[in-house]
Each structure stands twice: as structure tokens, then as C-alpha cells.
Design a protein around this motif. Structure first.
Motif, PDB file in Angstrom:
ATOM      1  N   ARG A   1       0.817 -22.438 -46.586  1.00  0.00           N
ATOM      2  CA  ARG A   1       0.734 -21.154 -47.287  1.00  0.00           C
ATOM      3  C   ARG A   1       2.082 -20.439 -47.271  1.00  0.00           C
ATOM      4  N   ILE A   2       2.742 -20.441 -46.118  1.00  0.00           N
ATOM      5  CA  ILE A   2       4.050 -19.783 -46.006  1.00  0.00           C
ATOM      6  C   ILE A   2       5.088 -20.501 -46.864  1.00  0.00           C
ATOM      7  N   ARG A   3       5.009 -21.815 -46.884  1.00  0.00           N
ATOM      8  CA  ARG A   3       5.930 -22.594 -47.719  1.00  0.00           C
ATOM      9  C   ARG A   3       5.735 -22.232 -49.196  1.00  0.00           C
ATOM     10  N   TYR A   4       4.479 -22.114 -49.618  1.00  0.00           N
ATOM     11  CA  TYR A   4       4.172 -21.737 -51.005  1.00  0.00           C
ATOM     12  C   TYR A   4       4.659 -20.314 -51.285  1.00  0.00           C
ATOM     13  N   LEU A   5       4.435 -19.413 -50.324  1.00  0.00           N
ATOM     14  CA  LEU A   5       4.851 -18.019 -50.481  1.00  0.00           C
ATOM     15  C   LEU A   5       6.361 -17.912 -50.637  1.00  0.00           C
ATOM     16  N   ASN A   6       7.094 -18.663 -49.836  1.00  0.00           N
ATOM     17  CA  ASN A   6       8.561 -18.633 -49.926  1.00  0.00           C
ATOM     18  C   ASN A   6       9.051 -19.202 -51.252  1.00  0.00           C
ATOM     19  N   ARG A   7       8.321 -20.198 -51.772  1.00  0.00           N
ATOM     20  CA  ARG A   7       8.748 -20.843 -53.011  1.00  0.00           C
ATOM     21  C   ARG A   7       8.358 -20.039 -54.248  1.00  0.00           C
ATOM     22  N   GLU A   8       7.120 -19.487 -54.229  1.00  0.00           N
ATOM     23  CA  GLU A   8       6.582 -18.830 -55.422  1.00  0.00           C
ATOM     24  C   GLU A   8       6.625 -17.307 -55.354  1.00  0.00           C
ATOM     25  N   GLY A   9       6.835 -16.765 -54.157  1.00  0.00           N
ATOM     26  CA  GLY A   9       6.849 -15.312 -54.009  1.00  0.00           C
ATOM     27  C   GLY A   9       5.469 -14.691 -53.971  1.00  0.00           C
ATOM     28  N   LYS A  10       4.447 -15.497 -53.806  1.00  0.00           N
ATOM     29  CA  LYS A  10       3.064 -15.009 -53.729  1.00  0.00           C
ATOM     30  C   LYS A  10       2.216 -16.057 -53.017  1.00  0.00           C
ATOM     31  N   ASN A  11       1.054 -15.626 -52.527  1.00  0.00           N
ATOM     32  CA  ASN A  11       0.134 -16.559 -51.885  1.00  0.00           C
ATOM     33  C   ASN A  11      -0.598 -17.393 -52.936  1.00  0.00           C
ATOM     34  N   PRO A  12      -1.083 -18.576 -52.572  1.00  0.00           N
ATOM     35  CA  PRO A  12      -1.865 -19.369 -53.524  1.00  0.00           C
ATOM     36  C   PRO A  12      -3.090 -18.588 -53.993  1.00  0.00           C
ATOM     37  N   ASP A  13      -3.381 -18.675 -55.275  1.00  0.00           N
ATOM     38  CA  ASP A  13      -4.526 -17.966 -55.851  1.00  0.00           C
ATOM     39  C   ASP A  13      -5.691 -18.937 -56.011  1.00  0.00           C
TER      40      ASP A  13
ATOM     41  N   ARG B   1     -12.183 -34.232 -58.568  1.00  0.00           N
ATOM     42  CA  ARG B   1     -13.291 -33.289 -58.726  1.00  0.00           C
ATOM     43  C   ARG B   1     -12.946 -31.889 -58.216  1.00  0.00           C
ATOM     44  N   VAL B   2     -11.663 -31.671 -57.928  1.00  0.00           N
ATOM     45  CA  VAL B   2     -11.181 -30.349 -57.521  1.00  0.00           C
ATOM     46  C   VAL B   2     -10.150 -29.883 -58.542  1.00  0.00           C
ATOM     47  N   TYR B   3     -10.308 -28.644 -58.999  1.00  0.00           N
ATOM     48  CA  TYR B   3      -9.463 -28.102 -60.065  1.00  0.00           C
ATOM     49  C   TYR B   3      -8.735 -26.862 -59.543  1.00  0.00           C
ATOM     50  N   PHE B   4      -7.423 -26.819 -59.816  1.00  0.00           N
ATOM     51  CA  PHE B   4      -6.623 -25.737 -59.231  1.00  0.00           C
ATOM     52  C   PHE B   4      -5.392 -25.476 -60.095  1.00  0.00           C
ATOM     53  N   ASP B   5      -4.987 -24.226 -60.125  1.00  0.00           N
ATOM     54  CA  ASP B   5      -3.763 -23.828 -60.826  1.00  0.00           C
ATOM     55  C   ASP B   5      -2.648 -23.713 -59.788  1.00  0.00           C
ATOM     56  N   ILE B   6      -1.703 -24.645 -59.811  1.00  0.00           N
ATOM     57  CA  ILE B   6      -0.636 -24.633 -58.808  1.00  0.00           C
ATOM     58  C   ILE B   6       0.517 -23.715 -59.209  1.00  0.00           C
ATOM     59  N   GLY B   7       0.372 -23.051 -60.366  1.00  0.00           N
ATOM     60  CA  GLY B   7       1.388 -22.092 -60.780  1.00  0.00           C
ATOM     61  C   GLY B   7       2.549 -22.699 -61.537  1.00  0.00           C
ATOM     62  N   ASP B   8       2.346 -23.901 -62.097  1.00  0.00           N
ATOM     63  CA  ASP B   8       3.433 -24.561 -62.826  1.00  0.00           C
ATOM     64  C   ASP B   8       3.362 -24.322 -64.328  1.00  0.00           C
ATOM     65  N   GLY B   9       2.448 -23.432 -64.743  1.00  0.00           N
ATOM     66  CA  GLY B   9       2.290 -23.154 -66.166  1.00  0.00           C
ATOM     67  C   GLY B   9       1.282 -24.049 -66.848  1.00  0.00           C
ATOM     68  N   GLY B  10       0.748 -25.022 -66.122  1.00  0.00           N
ATOM     69  CA  GLY B  10      -0.215 -25.957 -66.713  1.00  0.00           C
ATOM     70  C   GLY B  10      -1.648 -25.488 -66.635  1.00  0.00           C
ATOM     71  N   GLY B  11      -1.883 -24.361 -65.954  1.00  0.00           N
ATOM     72  CA  GLY B  11      -3.237 -23.836 -65.834  1.00  0.00           C
ATOM     73  C   GLY B  11      -4.064 -24.592 -64.811  1.00  0.00           C
ATOM     74  N   VAL B  12      -5.374 -24.397 -64.885  1.00  0.00           N
ATOM     75  CA  VAL B  12      -6.294 -25.036 -63.943  1.00  0.00           C
ATOM     76  C   VAL B  12      -6.485 -26.494 -64.348  1.00  0.00           C
ATOM     77  N   ARG B  13      -6.064 -27.389 -63.456  1.00  0.00           N
ATOM     78  CA  ARG B  13      -6.176 -28.825 -63.734  1.00  0.00           C
ATOM     79  C   ARG B  13      -6.652 -29.563 -62.487  1.00  0.00           C
TER      80      ARG B  13
END
Length: 408
Positions: free
Chosen positions: A59-71, A326-338
Motif C-alpha cells: 500500500r505504501i509503495r502504491y501511495l508513493n508511486r501514485e500519490g493516493k491509496n489503492p481504490d 475472476r478478480v477485476y480491479f482498476d490499477i490506475g493505468d487509465g485502462g479502467g476496471v479489468r
């Protein structure tokens, strides 16, 4: 057993139930069409030993990279089994108990599975139903809406979901209209699923206030309260006691998501779901069975279900074989929920793969004696339903709003 609305059976081993009733009714089960939200992940990941360490590191790694917590609010996962597989699973268990079978699939906010099953199975034995998400105040409830009329099911579902997903529609007046619409359909059964569970994670006390207010304002439209196959005995006992105080009958809801059948069913002499609904709505009585599997430790059964959900199934169609298909998630790369499989080839970081393997080991039936030792006394399922004493609470401040004006 001092119950007026409900008769309870507790089975220790498989039993021929044909002397008790003609039909078994399985309610509340989920298929691959059910979108199960991921918003619980941060809440529970913080609490799990070892996993919490790696979770916070990621989570901290994502926060440092994206500036926000995973949604996680837009992500979801889907159970592994198809609608027909789920229906067959429930039907087989009930038939093996010497009963005719009715199975009401209730995916989250979807009737796609029901429509598919109804192509080959009579609607009377496979009603069109859904688990309707009902936003309410600062939380929400899950309401089982069973047996929508086949010729209007799509239209009615669209109306219900328009309330759910359009915030401007969220008001007590509009919600009353939704419930009145359902109450006008005599063959429809409306059930408040797992009512005591703080599913919205607002805290036990705040959820209790939410439930009390919901029942005061909309309780007359609810036909039954649910005891749930994946909730503890102490919680289900409290639901039974609350239902007795309100004058509600109890119905069961197995809430299965993995590959095992529901651990709780209803008994009836009705031949169709419409007749069963009348029994609950008008006669206000029910007969429920805790199957032998329900007596097994809850945490063990939950872990078994998780391991089935997170298992790979090579025999499945392409795109559904791996758990991360079978798990769908938006990783914040602009591709949406995939699908996560778009991003992961091997199933994610090594620590996550190890955690999933560990879940599989802990979910093995061989581990159940360990969980049985750790189970709290008040969560041990009674041996004899007839000798079980229920303490009916005094709910006079709520009851008048529920009984005399109940909408049948």
C-alpha cells in the motif's frame, strides 16, 4: 424451544427429511454472475497477521508511486461456478435428503443467472431472484427479492437497480415506493438478509442504530428475516430472537460462494415457490434446517470457501480458469476496471501467492479440529433444537410499527 413463528431442526448427520416435509427450499446462493465488491480488502488486510505486514508494504509503495491509496470501491470478484452448476448443487443436496427441490439463486443486483437457469428449468422450482443492495442513511442493507414474475423480471430489476445506483433517488419516500411495488406482487418474497451483520463496516453500535431505524420505517414491507449459513450461531440465534420479538418468520440463506451447497435450507409442503412465499407472507410460519455442515467451525468453512474461490480450474473456459481471471480491479493505468490477469501472469507478488496457498491449507477439512478447539462456547451449535432456549427481547418501541400495519 420456545419459538412461535419458526420450527428449527439441527442435523448432526445426513438424514431423510421426507417425513418432515415434501420440499426443501434453498435460498441465497451466488454464481459467476455475482459481482462481489472488494471494498472490504483494506479493512481485513490490516487485521490479518503477517498478511498485514505485506499489505501495508504494498500500500505504501502504491501511495508513493501514485500519490493516493489503492481504490477498492470499484473492484470486484466473481464466484467460480456457473448458474446451472449452482442450481444442480443445491438440487442434489435437497434430493439426497428425500425432498423435492426449489433453489432461489440471488446474485448481487443481477438476475442474469436466474434467466439462464430458467431456460431449462421450470420457474416454479427456479425462481427469478436477486440480492438487492439497498442504500440507507450512512450504510446499506442486502434484501433478498425472490420470485419476480418472469414476464416482468427484467423491468422490475431495472427499477430496483435504478434506485440503488442513482444517488439522487435515495430517499425514504422512494424506498417506500420500491417496497410497495414489490408488496403488490403476492408471489414475491422479500427477506432482510443477515440483518445483524455490520456488512457496511460502520461499527456494531452504528449498525444497530441503522437496523433499528430501517425496521421502524420499512419493516412492514419485510416478510422474513434471514439466518445465514456463513454467519455464526450466536449471530443467527440473535436474529431468531429478534424475529420472534417482531413477529417475523425466519427463512434460511446459505450465502454460498464457493463449491459447496448451502448449509441451511427451509422445509415446506408447498410444490412451488409461490406457495412457499404465501406460507411465509400470509401464514407467517416457517420450518428451517441447519444441515450437518453448519455445525462445523465457521472460520474453517469460510477458509474452505476462500480456497475454492481462489483456486485455479483448468477445466473452466478460457478467461475464467485462474482466480485472478475472476478478480477485476482498476490499477490506475487509465485502462479502467479489468481482470487482474491482464496485469499478472503468475498471480501477483510472491507473498500473495504464498498467502493464497496458506488459505488453501487452513481451509482443508483436516484443519477443522484445530478450529473446533478455538471456537467460543456461545458459537457452538446446540445438539438439540428442542432443548435450546431462546431469549426473546423486549422491543415494544419498534414492534407496533411492524405488526398491525404489515404489508402482505
Amino acid at each position: 424451544m420456545n419459538l412461535k413463528q419458526t420450527r428449527l431442526h439441527i442435523l448432526h448427520k445426513p438424514k431423510d427429511l421426507s417425513k418432515e416435509a415434501k420440499t426443501g427450499v434453498s435460498l441465497h446462493c451466488h454464481t459467476e454472475h455475482s459481482k462481489e465488491m472488494l471494498d472490504f480488502v483494506p479493512h481485513y488486510a490490516d487485521k490479518l497477521p503477517i498478511i498485514s505486514y505485506f499489505w501495508n508494504k504494498e500500500r505504501i509503495r502504491y501511495l508513493n508511486r501514485e500519490g493516493k491509496n489503492p481504490d477498492f470501491s470499484t473492484g470486484y470478484w466473481s464466484p467460480p461456478l456457473t448458474p446451472q452448476e449452482v442450481y444442480n448443487l443445491e438440487k442434489t443436496q435437497i434430493n439426497q435428503s428425500g425432498l423435492d427441490a426449489i433453489a432461489s439463486i440471488t446474485d448481487h443486483d443481477s438476475i442474469a443467472a436466474n434467466l439462464q437457469v430458467c431456460e431449462t428449468t421450470a420457474n416454479e422450482q427456479a425462481p427469478i431472484s436477486l440480492e438487492w443492495t439497498v442504500p440507507y442513511s450512512y450504510g446499506f442493507f442486502h434484501v433478498g427479492v425472490h420470485n419476480l414474475p418472469k414476464d416482468r423480471a427484467v423491468e422490475l430489476t431495472k427499477t430496483l437497480l435504478d434506485y440503488t445506483f442513482n444517488k439522487e433517488n435515495h430517499s425514504n419516500e422512494n424506498l417506500c415506493e420500491m417496497f410497495l411495488m414489490l408488496s403488490a406482487l403476492p408471489e414475491v418474497l422479500v427477506v432482510l438478509n443477515h440483518p445483524i451483520w455490520d456488512i457496511e463496516m460502520v461499527g456494531k453500535e452504528k449498525h444497530a442504530v441503522l437496523l433499528k431505524n430501517f425496521l421502524k420505517e420499512h419493516g412492514r414491507y419485510i416478510h422474513a428475516l434471514e439466518i445465514n449459513g456463513f454467519r455464526s450461531w450466536s449471530e443467527n440465534k440473535a436474529v431468531i430472537e429478534m424475529a420472534e420479538a417482531f413477529g417475523y418468520p425466519i427463512v434460511t440463506g446459505g450465502d454460498r460462494h464457493g463449491c459447496q451447497p448451502n448449509t441451511v435450507i427451509n422445509l415446506t409442503n408447498s410444490k412451488t415457490f409461490a406457495e412457499f412465499a404465501e406460507e411465509i407472507r400470509v401464514d407467517r410460519r416457517s420450518e428451517v434446517v441447519l444441515m450437518p455442515e453448519y455445525r462445523q467451525p465457521l472460520h474453517s468453512r469460510q477458509l474452505q470457501s476462500f480456497s475454492e474461490i481462489l483456486r485455479n480450474y483448468p477445466e473452466f473456459p478460457e478467461g475464467r480458469q485462474k482466480w485472478f481471471d475472476r478478480v477485476y480491479f482498476d490499477i490506475g493505468d487509465g485502462g479502467g476496471v479489468r481482470q487482474l490477469s491482464v496485469h499478472w501472469i503468475r498471480g501477483g507478488p510472491a507473498w500473495l501467492r504464498i498467502a493464497i496457498w496458506t488459505l488453501g491449507v487452513l481451509g482443508s477439512p483436516k484443519m477443522r479440529p484445530v478450529f473446533a478447539l478455538a471456537r467460543k462456547r456461545y458459537d457452538r451449535v446446540p445438539k438439540d433444537a428442542d432443548k435450546t432456549k431462546f431469549e426473546i427481547p423486549n422491543l415494544e418501541d419498534i414492534t407496533p410499527n411492524l405488526s398491525s400495519d404489515a404489508v402482505l
